[in-house]
Design a protein around this motif. Structure first.
Motif, PDB file in Angstrom:
ATOM      1  N   LEU A 218      33.275  30.354  53.681  1.00 29.30           N
ATOM      2  CA  LEU A 218      33.408  29.141  52.803  1.00 29.30           C
ATOM      3  C   LEU A 218      32.713  29.298  51.615  1.00 29.30           C
ATOM      4  N   GLU A 219      31.272  29.691  52.063  1.00 32.58           N
ATOM      5  CA  GLU A 219      30.137  29.787  50.877  1.00 32.58           C
ATOM      6  C   GLU A 219      30.664  31.109  49.955  1.00 32.58           C
ATOM      7  N   VAL A 220      30.747  31.805  50.534  1.00 27.59           N
ATOM      8  CA  VAL A 220      31.318  33.013  49.495  1.00 27.59           C
ATOM      9  C   VAL A 220      32.562  32.879  48.749  1.00 27.59           C
ATOM     10  N   ALA A 221      33.527  31.964  49.298  1.00 28.03           N
ATOM     11  CA  ALA A 221      34.744  31.446  48.622  1.00 28.03           C
ATOM     12  C   ALA A 221      34.260  30.721  47.361  1.00 28.03           C
ATOM     13  N   LYS A 222      33.444  29.746  47.714  1.00 20.98           N
ATOM     14  CA  LYS A 222      32.920  28.892  46.503  1.00 20.98           C
ATOM     15  C   LYS A 222      32.320  29.686  45.437  1.00 20.98           C
ATOM     16  N   GLU A 223      31.485  30.722  45.690  1.00 18.94           N
ATOM     17  CA  GLU A 223      30.859  31.428  44.955  1.00 18.94           C
ATOM     18  C   GLU A 223      31.806  32.395  43.852  1.00 18.94           C
ATOM     19  N   ILE A 224      32.995  32.952  44.834  1.00 18.53           N
ATOM     20  CA  ILE A 224      33.866  33.700  43.973  1.00 18.53           C
ATOM     21  C   ILE A 224      34.903  32.874  43.181  1.00 18.53           C
ATOM     22  N   GLN A 225      35.070  31.581  43.650  1.00 14.17           N
ATOM     23  CA  GLN A 225      36.104  30.890  42.861  1.00 14.17           C
ATOM     24  C   GLN A 225      35.835  30.927  41.562  1.00 14.17           C
ATOM     25  N   ASN A 226      34.714  30.587  41.149  1.00 19.05           N
ATOM     26  CA  ASN A 226      34.496  30.677  39.603  1.00 19.05           C
ATOM     27  C   ASN A 226      34.916  32.030  38.817  1.00 19.05           C
ATOM     28  N   SER A 227      34.605  33.075  39.838  1.00 21.16           N
ATOM     29  CA  SER A 227      34.707  34.157  39.121  1.00 21.16           C
ATOM     30  C   SER A 227      36.160  34.549  38.992  1.00 21.16           C
ATOM     31  N   LEU A 228      36.974  34.193  39.943  1.00 19.23           N
ATOM     32  CA  LEU A 228      38.557  34.298  39.893  1.00 19.23           C
ATOM     33  C   LEU A 228      39.102  33.453  38.883  1.00 19.23           C
ATOM     34  N   LYS A 229      38.442  32.218  38.562  1.00 18.79           N
ATOM     35  CA  LYS A 229      39.016  31.575  37.548  1.00 18.79           C
ATOM     36  C   LYS A 229      38.857  32.097  36.086  1.00 18.79           C
ATOM     37  N   ASP A 230      37.605  32.704  35.853  1.00 16.19           N
ATOM     38  CA  ASP A 230      37.177  33.151  34.483  1.00 16.19           C
ATOM     39  C   ASP A 230      37.987  34.064  34.006  1.00 16.19           C
ATOM     40  N   LYS A 231      38.585  33.926  32.827  1.00 19.76           N
ATOM     41  CA  LYS A 231      39.357  34.799  31.988  1.00 19.76           C
ATOM     42  C   LYS A 231      38.799  36.072  31.639  1.00 19.76           C
ATOM     43  N   SER A 232      37.317  36.249  31.663  1.00 24.01           N
ATOM     44  CA  SER A 232      36.706  37.290  31.120  1.00 24.01           C
ATOM     45  C   SER A 232      36.592  38.482  32.335  1.00 24.01           C
ATOM     46  N   THR A 233      36.429  39.680  32.130  1.00 25.70           N
ATOM     47  CA  THR A 233      36.034  40.697  33.139  1.00 25.70           C
ATOM     48  C   THR A 233      34.896  40.221  33.856  1.00 25.70           C
ATOM     49  N   VAL A 234      34.659  40.495  35.291  1.00 27.50           N
ATOM     50  CA  VAL A 234      33.453  40.244  35.931  1.00 27.50           C
ATOM     51  C   VAL A 234      32.695  41.579  36.028  1.00 27.50           C
ATOM     52  N   SER A 235      31.452  41.287  35.219  1.00 35.52           N
ATOM     53  CA  SER A 235      30.478  42.429  35.423  1.00 35.52           C
ATOM     54  C   SER A 235      30.084  42.867  36.678  1.00 35.52           C
ATOM     55  N   GLU A 236      29.562  44.296  36.734  1.00 30.95           N
ATOM     56  CA  GLU A 236      28.944  45.042  37.734  1.00 30.95           C
ATOM     57  C   GLU A 236      27.794  44.036  38.208  1.00 30.95           C
ATOM     58  N   GLN A 237      26.981  43.758  37.296  1.00 31.22           N
ATOM     59  CA  GLN A 237      25.849  43.062  37.764  1.00 31.22           C
ATOM     60  C   GLN A 237      26.216  41.730  38.699  1.00 31.22           C
ATOM     61  N   ASN A 238      27.244  41.010  38.054  1.00 27.37           N
ATOM     62  CA  ASN A 238      27.753  39.847  38.807  1.00 27.37           C
ATOM     63  C   ASN A 238      28.054  40.122  40.228  1.00 27.37           C
ATOM     64  N   ILE A 239      28.811  41.382  40.260  1.00 22.35           N
ATOM     65  CA  ILE A 239      29.398  41.642  41.646  1.00 22.35           C
ATOM     66  C   ILE A 239      28.140  41.870  42.607  1.00 22.35           C
ATOM     67  N   GLN A 240      27.118  42.591  42.003  1.00 20.49           N
ATOM     68  CA  GLN A 240      25.849  43.048  42.990  1.00 20.49           C
ATOM     69  C   GLN A 240      25.328  41.551  43.308  1.00 20.49           C
ATOM     70  N   GLN A 241      25.124  40.780  42.355  1.00 17.94           N
ATOM     71  CA  GLN A 241      24.603  39.642  42.766  1.00 17.94           C
ATOM     72  C   GLN A 241      25.187  38.706  43.994  1.00 17.94           C
ATOM     73  N   LEU A 242      26.619  38.684  43.754  1.00 23.72           N
ATOM     74  CA  LEU A 242      27.401  38.077  44.577  1.00 23.72           C
ATOM     75  C   LEU A 242      27.159  38.739  46.139  1.00 23.72           C
ATOM     76  N   GLN A 243      27.385  39.893  46.155  1.00 24.42           N
ATOM     77  CA  GLN A 243      27.243  40.897  47.303  1.00 24.42           C
ATOM     78  C   GLN A 243      25.686  40.477  47.956  1.00 24.42           C
ATOM     79  N   ALA A 244      24.698  40.523  47.349  1.00 24.62           N
ATOM     80  CA  ALA A 244      23.273  40.254  47.621  1.00 24.62           C
ATOM     81  C   ALA A 244      23.195  38.887  48.244  1.00 24.62           C
TER      82      ALA A 244
END
Length: 235
Positions: free
Chosen positions: A134-160
């Protein structure tokens, strides 16, 4: 099965219908205007007075096949219950044994619906994977709604931050404005997430990694698409 069907002429006046409608003139309706402008329209679920049911409106412009001249609009009202049953049948027959699909309300933190390979599961309060998902889902939800491309840095931050692995967030058509789907691994399962437009709901699919290894890569495609189907249509 449909709740109602009717036709209008080019001016938006009813010319034929399965049920009497609440008004005779349709050219001020959102579905009619969108069909005239864009050729077709799929509405959000809503209660329809003339159908006396919660429906999803599907409308299509009618044009002369030779000249392309606009002739009118056909509207079909499909009951939400019918959509839910059909989606359940389609999705569950394509699912491996360990896969589950959940529709989650991120505001309440509770699943709205759960589908397994055996069909719609009884109402449950638990999210597959528990509170961390649930916590991961809330974090990722904004990235899914964002119309821009998700950066590799943001990916790494979400994983960590969330203790997940192999996170991928990508547009289904390769274009930034198209729907996005996120996939990651967590505690022996592969998760696939996609947001439900105009809501704070998320469709989450999960399947055992061991089952994916034991079958084939084709399962990954089915897995991703079933999550998208649930998110786009089950509501």
């Amino acid at each position: 099965k449909v709740a109602e069907m009717f036709f209008t002429d080019r001016h938006g006046f009813n010319i034929a219908y399965s049920n009497p409608t609440s008004d005779f003139v349709q050219n001020d309706e959102k579905w009619w205007k969108n069909s005239l402008k864009n050729g077709q329209f799929i509405g959000n679920p809503e209660f329809d007075d003339s159908a006396n049911a919660v429906i999803v409106a599907l409308s299509q412009a009618m044009k002369d096949p030779n000249s392309g001249e606009f002739l009118g609009v056909i509207k079909t009202a499909v009951p939400v219950t019918e959509l839910n049953e059909n989606i359940n049948t389609y999705v569950s027959t394509a699912m491996p044994d360990s896969q589950q699909l959940q529709l989650i309300d991120l505001d309440s933190g509770a699943p709205i619906n759960t589908i397994t390979a055996k069909g719609i599961a009884p109402k449950q309060d638990n999210i597959v994977g528990g509170k961390p998902i649930l916590e991961v889902a809330k974090e990722i939800q904004n990235s899914l709604k964002d119309k821009s491309t998700v950066s590799e840095q943001n990916i790494q931050q979400l994983q960590a931050k969330n203790g997940i692995a192999k996170l991928k967030i990508q547009s289904l058509s390769g274009k930034p404005q198209s729907p996005k789907i996120a996939q990651f691994e967590y505690q022996g399962k592969l998760y696939s997430l996609t947001s439900v437009l105009e809501t704070n709901w998320l469709a989450v699919a999960s399947v055992d990694l061991s089952e994916i290894t034991a079958t084939s890569h084709q399962l990954l495609t089915v897995f991703a698409l079933t999550a998208l189907v649930l998110g786009a249509a089950a509501i």
